[in-house]
Design a protein around this motif. Structure first.
Motif, PDB file in Angstrom:
ATOM      1  N   ASP A 106      -1.181  -7.359  -3.517  1.00 42.78           N
ATOM      2  CA  ASP A 106      -2.644  -7.242  -3.599  1.00 42.78           C
ATOM      3  C   ASP A 106      -3.332  -8.336  -2.792  1.00 42.78           C
ATOM      4  OD1 ASP A 106      -2.292  -5.065  -5.257  1.00 42.78           O
ATOM      5  OD2 ASP A 106      -2.754  -6.165  -7.111  1.00 42.78           O
ATOM      6  N   LEU A 107      -2.822  -9.551  -2.875  1.00 40.00           N
ATOM      7  CA  LEU A 107      -3.396 -10.667  -2.131  1.00 40.00           C
ATOM      8  C   LEU A 107      -3.284 -10.436  -0.625  1.00 40.00           C
ATOM      9  CD1 LEU A 107      -4.639 -13.502  -2.171  1.00 40.00           C
ATOM     10  CD2 LEU A 107      -2.318 -14.420  -2.403  1.00 40.00           C
ATOM     11  N   TYR A 108      -2.116  -9.975  -0.160  1.00 38.72           N
ATOM     12  CA  TYR A 108      -1.917  -9.708   1.262  1.00 38.72           C
ATOM     13  C   TYR A 108      -2.843  -8.606   1.760  1.00 38.72           C
ATOM     14  CZ  TYR A 108       2.443 -12.431   0.880  1.00 38.72           C
ATOM     15  OH  TYR A 108       3.373 -13.410   0.679  1.00 38.72           O
ATOM     16  N   VAL A 109      -2.926  -7.515   0.995  1.00 38.74           N
ATOM     17  CA  VAL A 109      -3.783  -6.391   1.396  1.00 38.74           C
ATOM     18  C   VAL A 109      -5.231  -6.851   1.487  1.00 38.74           C
ATOM     19  CG1 VAL A 109      -4.693  -4.149   0.667  1.00 38.74           C
ATOM     20  CG2 VAL A 109      -2.234  -4.603   0.531  1.00 38.74           C
ATOM     21  N   GLN A 110      -5.681  -7.605   0.505  1.00 37.15           N
ATOM     22  CA  GLN A 110      -7.066  -8.082   0.502  1.00 37.15           C
ATOM     23  C   GLN A 110      -7.339  -9.001   1.682  1.00 37.15           C
ATOM     24  OE1 GLN A 110      -8.242 -10.016  -3.144  1.00 37.15           O
ATOM     25  NE2 GLN A 110     -10.059 -10.903  -2.226  1.00 37.15           N
ATOM     26  N   ALA A 111      -6.460  -9.948   1.940  1.00 35.19           N
ATOM     27  CA  ALA A 111      -6.668 -10.896   3.036  1.00 35.19           C
ATOM     28  C   ALA A 111      -6.687 -10.194   4.392  1.00 35.19           C
ATOM     29  CB  ALA A 111      -5.587 -11.977   3.004  1.00 35.19           C
ATOM     30  N   ILE A 112      -5.768  -9.268   4.601  1.00 37.90           N
ATOM     31  CA  ILE A 112      -5.730  -8.546   5.882  1.00 37.90           C
ATOM     32  C   ILE A 112      -6.957  -7.655   6.017  1.00 37.90           C
ATOM     33  CG2 ILE A 112      -4.470  -6.827   7.246  1.00 37.90           C
ATOM     34  CD1 ILE A 112      -1.875  -8.001   5.985  1.00 37.90           C
ATOM     35  N   THR A 113      -7.332  -6.974   4.959  1.00 36.69           N
ATOM     36  CA  THR A 113      -8.510  -6.109   4.993  1.00 36.69           C
ATOM     37  C   THR A 113      -9.775  -6.918   5.255  1.00 36.69           C
ATOM     38  OG1 THR A 113      -7.460  -4.539   3.494  1.00 36.69           O
ATOM     39  CG2 THR A 113      -9.849  -4.408   3.684  1.00 36.69           C
ATOM     40  N   ASN A 114      -9.894  -8.065   4.611  1.00 37.43           N
ATOM     41  CA  ASN A 114     -11.088  -8.899   4.760  1.00 37.43           C
ATOM     42  C   ASN A 114     -11.233  -9.501   6.150  1.00 37.43           C
ATOM     43  OD1 ASN A 114     -11.745  -8.435   2.098  1.00 37.43           O
ATOM     44  ND2 ASN A 114     -11.052 -10.431   1.373  1.00 37.43           N
ATOM     45  N   HIS A 115     -10.116  -9.798   6.805  1.00 40.64           N
ATOM     46  CA  HIS A 115     -10.196 -10.577   8.051  1.00 40.64           C
ATOM     47  C   HIS A 115      -9.600  -9.884   9.269  1.00 40.64           C
ATOM     48  CE1 HIS A 115     -11.589 -13.807   5.538  1.00 40.64           C
ATOM     49  NE2 HIS A 115     -10.535 -13.646   4.765  1.00 40.64           N
ATOM     50  N   GLY A 116      -9.085  -8.676   9.115  1.00 39.90           N
ATOM     51  CA  GLY A 116      -8.425  -7.995  10.225  1.00 39.90           C
ATOM     52  C   GLY A 116      -9.367  -7.344  11.222  1.00 39.90           C
ATOM     53  N   GLY A 117     -10.651  -7.308  10.914  1.00 40.30           N
ATOM     54  CA  GLY A 117     -11.615  -6.732  11.840  1.00 40.30           C
ATOM     55  C   GLY A 117     -11.588  -5.217  11.846  1.00 40.30           C
ATOM     56  N   GLU A 118     -12.202  -4.660  12.876  1.00 39.69           N
ATOM     57  CA  GLU A 118     -12.336  -3.200  12.930  1.00 39.69           C
ATOM     58  C   GLU A 118     -11.012  -2.473  13.124  1.00 39.69           C
ATOM     59  OE1 GLU A 118     -13.292  -1.934  17.478  1.00 39.69           O
ATOM     60  OE2 GLU A 118     -14.987  -2.626  16.289  1.00 39.69           O
ATOM     61  N   MET A 119     -10.005  -3.160  13.625  1.00 43.59           N
ATOM     62  CA  MET A 119      -8.712  -2.496  13.820  1.00 43.59           C
ATOM     63  C   MET A 119      -8.110  -2.046  12.492  1.00 43.59           C
ATOM     64  SD  MET A 119      -8.080  -2.058  16.968  1.00 43.59           S
ATOM     65  CE  MET A 119      -6.355  -1.652  16.960  1.00 43.59           C
ATOM     66  N   VAL A 120      -8.445  -2.727  11.398  1.00 44.64           N
ATOM     67  CA  VAL A 120      -7.928  -2.333  10.090  1.00 44.64           C
ATOM     68  C   VAL A 120      -8.465  -0.956   9.704  1.00 44.64           C
ATOM     69  CG1 VAL A 120      -7.879  -2.923   7.624  1.00 44.64           C
ATOM     70  CG2 VAL A 120      -7.577  -4.697   9.329  1.00 44.64           C
ATOM     71  N   GLU A 121      -9.665  -0.624  10.179  1.00 42.51           N
ATOM     72  CA  GLU A 121     -10.226   0.697   9.899  1.00 42.51           C
ATOM     73  C   GLU A 121      -9.374   1.798  10.520  1.00 42.51           C
ATOM     74  OE1 GLU A 121     -14.389   0.998  10.943  1.00 42.51           O
ATOM     75  OE2 GLU A 121     -14.693  -1.111  10.398  1.00 42.51           O
ATOM     76  N   TYR A 122      -8.842   1.531  11.698  1.00 43.12           N
ATOM     77  CA  TYR A 122      -8.036   2.525  12.404  1.00 43.12           C
ATOM     78  C   TYR A 122      -6.554   2.453  12.031  1.00 43.12           C
ATOM     79  CZ  TYR A 122     -12.285   2.388  15.145  1.00 43.12           C
ATOM     80  OH  TYR A 122     -13.603   2.395  15.526  1.00 43.12           O
ATOM     81  N   ASN A 123      -6.157   1.316  11.518  1.00 37.02           N
ATOM     82  CA  ASN A 123      -4.759   1.077  11.134  1.00 37.02           C
ATOM     83  C   ASN A 123      -4.747   0.516   9.718  1.00 37.02           C
ATOM     84  OD1 ASN A 123      -3.506   1.471  13.925  1.00 37.02           O
ATOM     85  ND2 ASN A 123      -5.053  -0.078  14.310  1.00 37.02           N
ATOM     86  N   PRO A 124      -4.927   1.384   8.719  1.00 34.46           N
ATOM     87  CA  PRO A 124      -5.024   0.904   7.336  1.00 34.46           C
ATOM     88  C   PRO A 124      -3.818   0.059   6.929  1.00 34.46           C
ATOM     89  CG  PRO A 124      -5.502   3.251   7.458  1.00 34.46           C
ATOM     90  CD  PRO A 124      -4.996   2.837   8.808  1.00 34.46           C
TER      91      PRO A 124
END
Length: 170
Positions: free
Chosen positions: A35-53
């Motif tokens: 959960d911590l990893y998912v949250q940190a990556i989602t919060n700071h990964g930028g718009e690429m996370v939208e295309y690469n969940p």
């Protein structure tokens, strides 16, 4: 006198050992790390996370997650917990992965992720110069808490520091 001094030293060492074991933070569960990893990556990964969940579990039925983990070279048995956002398209050097290795598997996880970085660098060297530079600037480190963190993306240093900061504050 020497026996008494030796006994006092032994008692002091035992007390110090017991004191060091108590009062510390409880160890997180694999689910809490995930959960911590998912949250940190989602919060700071930028718009690429939208295309690469962010993926956080190995699912052989899900072709995208299986392909992403395969491309990273990660083996399920080497990881206690993970979160990863990876482009499986050959036009972008993009991957953010936070991995909690199983005890004794840190080197295997680091080698797998370094192999991924090396393949991305080789792939983009004569193909897309901007993506090659992103791959060249990839950061792969083992954090103090044992997390192996890979960041390969636009503004990678800022993303790396933001994710590391969030993990350290948690």
């Amino acid at each position: 006198m020497k026996k008494r001094a030796a006994l006092l030293c032994a008692a002091a060492l035992a007390l110090a050992a017991l004191t060091g074991c108590s009062g510390g933070e409880p160890e997180r569960t694999a689910e809490e790390w995930t959960d911590l990893y998912v949250q940190a990556i989602t919060n700071h990964g930028g718009e690429m996370v939208e295309y690469n969940p962010v993926i956080s579990r190995f699912d052989p039925e899900d072709g995208t997650s299986a392909l992403a983990l395969e491309s990273l070279g990660l083996a399920e048995e080497d990881m206690e917990a993970f979160g990863a956002s990876v482009s499986v398209m050959n036009t972008q050097a993009y991957a953010i992965a936070a991995v909690r290795p199983v005890q004794g598997k840190t080197d295997a996880v680091r080698e797998a992720l370094q192999g991924y970085v090396d393949r991305q660098q080789s792939s983009f060297e004569f193909y897309l110069p901007d993506q090659y530079q992103i791959a060249q600037d990839a950061r792969l480190e083992t954090l103090e808490d044992g997390t192996v963190l890979l960041v390969m993306c636009q503004d990678g240093d800022a993303v790396f520091e933001a994710i590391r900061g969030e993990l350290e504050r948690a």
